[in-house]
Design a protein around this motif. Structure first.
Motif, PDB file in Angstrom:
ATOM      1  N   ALA A 297       0.841  -1.207   0.000  1.00 38.38           N
ATOM      2  CA  ALA A 297       0.000   0.000   0.000  1.00 38.38           C
ATOM      3  C   ALA A 297       0.873   1.252   0.000  1.00 38.38           C
ATOM      4  O   ALA A 297       0.558   2.240  -0.672  1.00 38.38           O
ATOM      5  N   GLY A 298       1.972   1.201   0.739  1.00 34.53           N
ATOM      6  CA  GLY A 298       2.888   2.342   0.776  1.00 34.53           C
ATOM      7  C   GLY A 298       3.511   2.620  -0.583  1.00 34.53           C
ATOM      8  O   GLY A 298       3.821   3.770  -0.917  1.00 34.53           O
ATOM      9  N   LEU A 299       3.680   1.560  -1.374  1.00 34.16           N
ATOM     10  CA  LEU A 299       4.227   1.708  -2.722  1.00 34.16           C
ATOM     11  C   LEU A 299       3.155   2.039  -3.750  1.00 34.16           C
ATOM     12  O   LEU A 299       3.467   2.338  -4.909  1.00 34.16           O
ATOM     13  N   GLY A 300       1.883   1.970  -3.351  1.00 33.48           N
ATOM     14  CA  GLY A 300       0.786   2.200  -4.289  1.00 33.48           C
ATOM     15  C   GLY A 300       0.483   0.987  -5.151  1.00 33.48           C
ATOM     16  O   GLY A 300      -0.194   1.092  -6.168  1.00 33.48           O
ATOM     17  N   LEU A 301       0.987  -0.194  -4.732  1.00 32.35           N
ATOM     18  CA  LEU A 301       0.852  -1.403  -5.550  1.00 32.35           C
ATOM     19  C   LEU A 301      -0.118  -2.418  -4.962  1.00 32.35           C
ATOM     20  O   LEU A 301      -0.155  -3.564  -5.395  1.00 32.35           O
ATOM     21  N   ASP A 302      -0.905  -2.016  -3.974  1.00 28.26           N
ATOM     22  CA  ASP A 302      -1.762  -2.982  -3.282  1.00 28.26           C
ATOM     23  C   ASP A 302      -2.950  -3.454  -4.112  1.00 28.26           C
ATOM     24  O   ASP A 302      -3.578  -4.467  -3.785  1.00 28.26           O
ATOM     25  N   ALA A 303      -3.268  -2.743  -5.215  1.00 22.65           N
ATOM     26  CA  ALA A 303      -4.401  -3.154  -6.050  1.00 22.65           C
ATOM     27  C   ALA A 303      -3.952  -3.893  -7.308  1.00 22.65           C
ATOM     28  O   ALA A 303      -4.790  -4.292  -8.128  1.00 22.65           O
ATOM     29  N   VAL A 304      -2.654  -4.107  -7.468  1.00 22.34           N
ATOM     30  CA  VAL A 304      -2.123  -4.688  -8.707  1.00 22.34           C
ATOM     31  C   VAL A 304      -2.559  -6.146  -8.872  1.00 22.34           C
ATOM     32  O   VAL A 304      -2.378  -6.966  -7.977  1.00 22.34           O
ATOM     33  N   ARG A 305      -3.146  -6.462 -10.042  1.00 27.23           N
ATOM     34  CA  ARG A 305      -3.500  -7.844 -10.399  1.00 27.23           C
ATOM     35  C   ARG A 305      -2.391  -8.487 -11.226  1.00 27.23           C
ATOM     36  O   ARG A 305      -2.106  -9.655 -11.087  1.00 27.23           O
ATOM     37  N   TYR A 306      -1.815  -7.698 -12.116  1.00 26.83           N
ATOM     38  CA  TYR A 306      -0.730  -8.181 -12.955  1.00 26.83           C
ATOM     39  C   TYR A 306       0.455  -7.230 -12.833  1.00 26.83           C
ATOM     40  O   TYR A 306       0.331  -6.030 -13.102  1.00 26.83           O
ATOM     41  N   ALA A 307       1.591  -7.775 -12.411  1.00 24.40           N
ATOM     42  CA  ALA A 307       2.826  -6.990 -12.321  1.00 24.40           C
ATOM     43  C   ALA A 307       3.830  -7.601 -13.282  1.00 24.40           C
ATOM     44  O   ALA A 307       4.068  -8.811 -13.252  1.00 24.40           O
ATOM     45  N   MET A 308       4.402  -6.792 -14.139  1.00 26.65           N
ATOM     46  CA  MET A 308       5.316  -7.309 -15.151  1.00 26.65           C
ATOM     47  C   MET A 308       6.620  -6.537 -15.168  1.00 26.65           C
ATOM     48  O   MET A 308       6.670  -5.359 -14.803  1.00 26.65           O
ATOM     49  N   SER A 309       7.668  -7.204 -15.582  1.00 23.92           N
ATOM     50  CA  SER A 309       8.994  -6.595 -15.690  1.00 23.92           C
ATOM     51  C   SER A 309       9.604  -6.975 -17.017  1.00 23.92           C
ATOM     52  O   SER A 309       9.490  -8.121 -17.462  1.00 23.92           O
ATOM     53  N   GLY A 310      10.233  -6.020 -17.677  1.00 25.90           N
ATOM     54  CA  GLY A 310      10.855  -6.291 -18.967  1.00 25.90           C
ATOM     55  C   GLY A 310      11.981  -5.320 -19.234  1.00 25.90           C
ATOM     56  O   GLY A 310      12.288  -4.452 -18.421  1.00 25.90           O
ATOM     57  N   GLY A 311      12.596  -5.456 -20.390  1.00 21.31           N
ATOM     58  CA  GLY A 311      13.696  -4.579 -20.779  1.00 21.31           C
ATOM     59  C   GLY A 311      15.059  -5.150 -20.452  1.00 21.31           C
ATOM     60  O   GLY A 311      16.046  -4.834 -21.098  1.00 21.31           O
ATOM     61  N   ALA A 312      15.125  -5.983 -19.429  1.00 25.15           N
ATOM     62  CA  ALA A 312      16.359  -6.634 -19.006  1.00 25.15           C
ATOM     63  C   ALA A 312      15.972  -7.744 -18.038  1.00 25.15           C
ATOM     64  O   ALA A 312      14.872  -7.716 -17.470  1.00 25.15           O
ATOM     65  N   PRO A 313      16.843  -8.726 -17.818  1.00 22.74           N
ATOM     66  CA  PRO A 313      16.522  -9.785 -16.861  1.00 22.74           C
ATOM     67  C   PRO A 313      16.336  -9.215 -15.457  1.00 22.74           C
ATOM     68  O   PRO A 313      17.046  -8.304 -15.038  1.00 22.74           O
ATOM     69  N   VAL A 314      15.375  -9.746 -14.723  1.00 26.29           N
ATOM     70  CA  VAL A 314      15.132  -9.311 -13.350  1.00 26.29           C
ATOM     71  C   VAL A 314      15.719 -10.372 -12.413  1.00 26.29           C
ATOM     72  O   VAL A 314      15.479 -11.571 -12.596  1.00 26.29           O
ATOM     73  N   PRO A 315      16.524  -9.955 -11.431  1.00 27.34           N
ATOM     74  CA  PRO A 315      17.160 -10.935 -10.534  1.00 27.34           C
ATOM     75  C   PRO A 315      16.138 -11.786  -9.779  1.00 27.34           C
ATOM     76  O   PRO A 315      15.104 -11.285  -9.323  1.00 27.34           O
ATOM     77  N   ASP A 316      16.430 -13.077  -9.639  1.00 27.42           N
ATOM     78  CA  ASP A 316      15.526 -13.980  -8.924  1.00 27.42           C
ATOM     79  C   ASP A 316      15.272 -13.501  -7.499  1.00 27.42           C
ATOM     80  O   ASP A 316      14.151 -13.618  -6.986  1.00 27.42           O
ATOM     81  N   ALA A 317      16.318 -12.989  -6.850  1.00 29.42           N
ATOM     82  CA  ALA A 317      16.173 -12.547  -5.463  1.00 29.42           C
ATOM     83  C   ALA A 317      15.142 -11.431  -5.343  1.00 29.42           C
ATOM     84  O   ALA A 317      14.391 -11.357  -4.361  1.00 29.42           O
ATOM     85  N   LEU A 318      15.091 -10.556  -6.351  1.00 29.88           N
ATOM     86  CA  LEU A 318      14.131  -9.452  -6.334  1.00 29.88           C
ATOM     87  C   LEU A 318      12.716  -9.982  -6.548  1.00 29.88           C
ATOM     88  O   LEU A 318      11.774  -9.561  -5.864  1.00 29.88           O
ATOM     89  N   VAL A 319      12.565 -10.915  -7.475  1.00 32.30           N
ATOM     90  CA  VAL A 319      11.257 -11.530  -7.714  1.00 32.30           C
ATOM     91  C   VAL A 319      10.771 -12.240  -6.455  1.00 32.30           C
ATOM     92  O   VAL A 319       9.598 -12.127  -6.065  1.00 32.30           O
ATOM     93  N   ASP A 320      11.676 -12.967  -5.796  1.00 34.86           N
ATOM     94  CA  ASP A 320      11.309 -13.699  -4.577  1.00 34.86           C
ATOM     95  C   ASP A 320      10.875 -12.747  -3.467  1.00 34.86           C
ATOM     96  O   ASP A 320       9.951 -13.050  -2.700  1.00 34.86           O
ATOM     97  N   TRP A 321      11.531 -11.599  -3.378  1.00 36.96           N
ATOM     98  CA  TRP A 321      11.193 -10.616  -2.334  1.00 36.96           C
ATOM     99  C   TRP A 321       9.761 -10.108  -2.526  1.00 36.96           C
ATOM    100  O   TRP A 321       8.982 -10.041  -1.575  1.00 36.96           O
ATOM    101  N   TYR A 322       9.405  -9.776  -3.759  1.00 35.45           N
ATOM    102  CA  TYR A 322       8.037  -9.311  -4.031  1.00 35.45           C
ATOM    103  C   TYR A 322       7.030 -10.434  -3.821  1.00 35.45           C
ATOM    104  O   TYR A 322       5.901 -10.197  -3.384  1.00 35.45           O
ATOM    105  N   GLN A 323       7.439 -11.650  -4.146  1.00 36.12           N
ATOM    106  CA  GLN A 323       6.547 -12.793  -3.947  1.00 36.12           C
ATOM    107  C   GLN A 323       6.174 -12.914  -2.471  1.00 36.12           C
ATOM    108  O   GLN A 323       5.026 -13.235  -2.125  1.00 36.12           O
TER     109      GLN A 323
END
Length: 551
Positions: A297-323
C-alpha cells in the motif's frame, strides 16, 4: 483471425462509453484534469481536421516530442485519423539526435509537449519543419498552438486506414550509433493489442500508470494499445519527484516496470526499514501478511493484479522478495521489432532462471548459432530506408532474428544466455556472455547497476554502481558481503568466466550523462570508453573488491 485495427477499436470505445473516464492528467499547479473517451475523441478529431487542412502528402511523417501526457496519445490518434505516420522521439535527446531522426524520417511537422529542457533540443528541429505546442508545452515560440487546432470543426467520419498501412516509425534507443527506424503497420498494432488484452484479461475497470517513455514500444503497447482495446483508464505521472504520490493516486491494477524500477521500490522500503527487520516481521504468522499489505500500500501497488517486468533480466532474489509481499512479478520478453510481444511468464507457473512461454500466436525457434528467432503478426515490416539491414534481421520465412542467444526447455520456457554481439573474447581466446553473470551480481541488495567486461583481458572484471542505501553504508561493512558474493558466483562459473575483480564505481550512471539509454539500459561502449584505460590496472590490483575512487 481478423483483428480490429487501432482506430476501429478506438471508435468503438468512443461510441460505447463516451462519458467513461479515459485519461487522468496532472496539470501545472497541482490540479488534475480528467478526460473521457468522448473528450479525447473530440480533441483528436479537431486536430485531425487541422492536419487535413495543411494538405500534406498522405502518409507524411509527423513527429511527437514530449514526455508522457494525455495529449501525446491524442496527437498520435489525430495523426492517424488524418492519414499520416507518427514518429515519436525520446524527450531527453540532444539537438543532434533530434535532427538525425527528423531528417532521416523526413518529418514535415512536430508536436512539442511536456519537456524538461526544450532549449537544448529545439536547435535540432530543421528549418521548414513547423512546430505545434501541446497544452503542457515548454516555454518558447511555436508556429501553432493546440488551441489553434481545437478551433477547427471536428472531422465527422471514422477513417479506416488499411491494415498494411504504415502507422508509426519507432526509432530504437540503441546503445551505439544512429537509431534504427522500426516500421509498424496498423495490423502489427492491432494484432498485438488484441492478443495482449486476451492474454491478460484486462478490462475497462483496470487502471494503469503511464511513466515509462511512450515513445518506447513497451509503453506504447502496454498503455496506449491496451487502453484502446481493453478500455482501461490511464493515469499519468507528473514527475520523478511526485512519482510515489502519482502511483498512490492511480493505485494501478496492472503495472509494468523495468528491473531498475522494481529495485528502486525495494530500496525505498529498505530506507525506511532495515531488510533484516522486515524479513523477521514477514515470517510472523498473520502479522507478516499485515506487514506485506502495508508495504505494498505504501508503494501504491496494493491493487495490482498483474505486475510485469521487462527490458532486461530481473534478478531472482528481487522476484522472490516481491513474492513474499504477495506480488507476483511476471517477466516479459520482447523488442521494438515485434511490438514487445514474444514471451511472458504465466501466473503461478514461474520457473527460476527462465522467462516463460511464448505468447499465443508466436512461433519460436533457436538457430544453429543459438539465436532466438520469433515470428508472429507483431513482427515489423522492416527498418525505414534500410532494406539491407531489414533482410539481415527478418528471414525469408518471416522470422525475426532477435540477436539474443537462448534456449528452450521441453515445456516451451525460454532462457536467454546473452546477446550475440555482447559476447566477448578474453585474451585467452575464451568467449564469455556477460548478461548471466551480471544477473547474479545484481542479486546483491546494495548493487543497483552492473556491467561485466573483459574483451582482450585475461579474465573478466565487473563494474558496479551502488544503490542510494549502499552508498551510505560503511565500506568496511559492505566489503565483506561483496567479497562473499563474488566468491560464491565464481565458484559456480567455468574457469574462463570467473571474475578477477569487482570495481565499485563512484560515478552515477544515468541517462543524463550518457551512460544509460532512455530505457535505462547500460551503454557498454560508453562504459568501456570511460573506464577502459584502467581495466588492466584494476586486473592487477591485490583485492577481489575495490573502490574506483581509491585506486
Amino acid at each position: 483471425m481478423v483483428q480490429r485495427l487501432p482506430l476501429d477499436a478506438f471508435f468503438q470505445r468512443e461510441t460505447t462509453h463516451p462519458h467513461k473516464r479515459y485519461m487522468v492528467q496532472p496539470q501545472v499547479g497541482g490540479q488534475i484534469e480528467e478526460l473521457s473517451w468522448a473528450q479525447v475523441g473530440n480533441q483528436a478529431r479537431r486536430a485531425a481536421a487541422w492536419l487535413r487542412a495543411q494538405e500534406l502528402e498522405p502518409g507524411s511523417r509527423i513527429a511527437i516530442i514530449s514526455k508522457n501526457c494525455a495529449h501525446w496519445i491524442i496527437a498520435d490518434l489525430a495523426i492517424w485519423m488524418a492519414g499520416h505516420v507518427s514518429v515519436p522521439l525520446y524527450p531527453n535527446l540532444t539537438a543532434e539526435s533530434v535532427r538525425q531522426i527528423l531528417e532521416h524520417s523526413e518529418s514535415v511537422l512536430a508536436f512539442i509537449g511536456k519537456l524538461d529542457d526544450w532549449p537544448a533540443m529545439s536547435g535540432g528541429v530543421p528549418e521548414g519543419v513547423p512546430t505545434v505546442g501541446l497544452p503542457l508545452r515548454p516555454a518558447g515560440r511555436f508556429d501553432s498552438l493546440w488551441s489553434d487546432l481545437q478551433a477547427f470543426e471536428p472531422i465527422s467520419d471514422n477513417p479506416q486506414p488499411a491494415a498494411d498501412q504504415l502507422a508509426t516509425i519507432i526509432y530504437t534507443s540503441g546503445t551505439t550509433g544512429m537509431p534504427k527506424g522500426v516500421m509498424h503497420t496498423f495490423a502489427n498494432f492491432g494484432y498485438t493489442g488484441s492478443q495482449a488484452v486476451e492474454l491478460f484479461d484486462v478490462g475497462a475497470d483496470d487502471r494503469v500508470l503511464s511513466y515509462l517513455p511512450l515513445c518506447h514500444v513497451a509503453e506504447r503497447m502496454f498503455v496506449q494499445m491496451v487502453s484502446i482495446y481493453a478500455g482501461q483508464s490511464i493515469f499519468f505521472a507528473e514527475s520523478l519527484d511526485t512519482f510515489v504520490h502519482d502511483i498512490r493516486r492511480a493505485r494501478p491494477t496492472v503495472f509494468f516496470g523495468v528491473p531498475r524500477i522494481w529495485g528502486k521500490f525495494q530500496m525505498g522500503v529498505f530506507s525506511k526499514m532495515p531488510p533484516k527487520k522486515l524479513d523477521r516481521l514477514l515470517k510472523i504468522p498473520f502479522l507478516g501478511r499485515v506487514m506485506a499489505r502495508k508495504v505494498l500500500a505504501g508503494l501504491g501497488l496494493d491493487a495490482v493484479r498483474y505486475a510485469m517486468s521487462g527490458g532486461a533480466p530481473v534478478p531472482d532474489a528481487l522476484v522472490d522478495w516481491y513474492q513474499r509481499l504477495g506480488l507476483e512479478i511476471l517477466e516479459v520478453y520482447g523488442m521494438t521489432e515485434n511490438c514487445g510481444y514474444s514471451h511472458v511468464g504465466r501466473p503461478g507457473s514461474r520457473k527460476s532462471g527462465w522467462i516463460g512461454q511464448s505468447n499465443p500466436g508466436v512461433d519460436v525457434r533457436i538457430s544453429e548459432q543459438g539465436e532466438v528467432q520469433v515470428r508472429s503478426g507483431s513482427v515489423t515490416q522492416g527498418y525505414y530506408k534500410q532494406p539491407q539491414l531489414t533482410a539481415e534481421t527478418i528471414t525469408e520465412d518471416g522470422f525475426l532474428c532477435t540477436g539474443d542467444k537462448g534456449e528452450q526447455d521441453g515445456d516451451g520456457y525460454l532462457r536467454l544466455t546473452g546477446r550475440i554481439k555482447e559476447i566477448f573474447k578474453t585474451s585467452k581466446g575464451k568467449y564469455v556472455a556477460p548478461a548471466p553473470i551480471e544477473n547474479r551480481l545484481a542479486a546483491h541488495s546494495e548493487i543497483e547497476q552492473v556491467c561485466v567486461v573483459g574483451d582482450g583481458l585475461p579474465q573478466p572484471i565487473a563494474l558496479c554502481v551502488l544503490s542510494e542505501a549502499g552508498r551510505k553504508e560503511l565500506r568496511e561493512s559492505l566489503q565483506g558481503s561483496l567479497v562473499e558474493l563474488l566468491e560464491r558466483i565464481n565458484d559456480s562459473l567455468d574457469k574462463h568466466e570467473r571474475l578477477r575483480a569487482l570495481i565499485v564505481i563512484d560515478d552515477v550512471w544515468a541517462v543524463e550523462n550518457g551512460f544509460l539509454t532512455p530505457t535505462l539500459k547500460i551503454k557498454r561502449a560508453v562504459i568501456e570508453g570511460v573506464y577502459g584505460p584502467r581495466f588492466h590496472e584494476w586486473m592487477e590490483y591485490g583485492t577481489l573488491v575495490h573502490w574506483h575512487d581509491e585506486i
